[in-house]
Design a protein around this motif. Structure first.
Motif, PDB file in Angstrom:
ATOM      1  N   ASP A  46       0.826  -1.209   0.000  1.00 34.41           N
ATOM      2  CA  ASP A  46       0.000   0.000   0.000  1.00 34.41           C
ATOM      3  C   ASP A  46       0.860   1.259   0.000  1.00 34.41           C
ATOM      4  OD1 ASP A  46      -2.620  -1.120  -0.003  1.00 34.41           O
ATOM      5  OD2 ASP A  46      -2.445  -1.565   2.134  1.00 34.41           O
ATOM      6  N   ASN A  82      -3.917  -3.187  -5.938  1.00 36.04           N
ATOM      7  CA  ASN A  82      -4.795  -3.179  -7.114  1.00 36.04           C
ATOM      8  C   ASN A  82      -4.034  -3.507  -8.390  1.00 36.04           C
ATOM      9  OD1 ASN A  82      -7.063  -2.581  -5.621  1.00 36.04           O
ATOM     10  ND2 ASN A  82      -6.958  -0.380  -6.014  1.00 36.04           N
ATOM     11  N   GLU A  83      -2.845  -2.944  -8.549  1.00 35.93           N
ATOM     12  CA  GLU A  83      -2.016  -3.246  -9.725  1.00 35.93           C
ATOM     13  C   GLU A  83      -1.652  -4.718  -9.756  1.00 35.93           C
ATOM     14  OE1 GLU A  83       0.233   1.087 -10.037  1.00 35.93           O
ATOM     15  OE2 GLU A  83       1.182  -0.556  -8.939  1.00 35.93           O
ATOM     16  N   GLN A  85      -3.267  -7.238  -8.474  1.00 33.01           N
ATOM     17  CA  GLN A  85      -4.444  -8.026  -8.818  1.00 33.01           C
ATOM     18  C   GLN A  85      -4.693  -7.981 -10.326  1.00 33.01           C
ATOM     19  OE1 GLN A  85      -8.018  -6.776  -6.818  1.00 33.01           O
ATOM     20  NE2 GLN A  85      -9.076  -8.667  -7.303  1.00 33.01           N
TER      21      GLN A  85
END
Length: 102
Positions: A46, A82-83, A85
């Motif tokens: 994060d 997110n990237e 995933q």
């Protein structure tokens, strides 16, 4: 005895609290006698959310300022959750282009 691979893992874990971390010693894929000279990092954290790619790499380069005096190659794959995933993995490392290993 603390290996460079374990040292890198410990430092990244402390600095970034990653949700996914791979520190891969790729030295055996390269020519030369060094056994801990080529590493691939896959770091998902994060912490990277507000950083451009270049700033993520600068952070890691600064973190390992002293260690880079002994490491010949450091491939960095840095992602936000997110990237990670969306990517579903890091790219494979290229074959060694130098020396006589291959």
């Amino acid at each position: 005895m603390n290996t460079m691979q374990q040292h890198l893992t410990d430092q990244l874990t402390t600095a970034l609290s990653p949700m996914h971390l791979e520190v891969i010693n790729e030295s055996n894929n390269h020519s030369g006698p060094a056994t801990e000279s080529h590493f691939k990092l896959v770091v998902v954290s994060d912490y990277f959310a507000d950083l451009k790619l270049i700033d993520r790499h600068r952070f890691i380069n600064q973190l390992f300022k002293e260690e880079l005096n002994h490491i010949h190659a450091l491939a960095m794959h840095t992602y936000t959750p997110n990237e990670w995933q969306m990517k579903n993995g890091a790219p494979n490392s290229p074959q060694c282009a130098g020396g006589s290993k291959f």
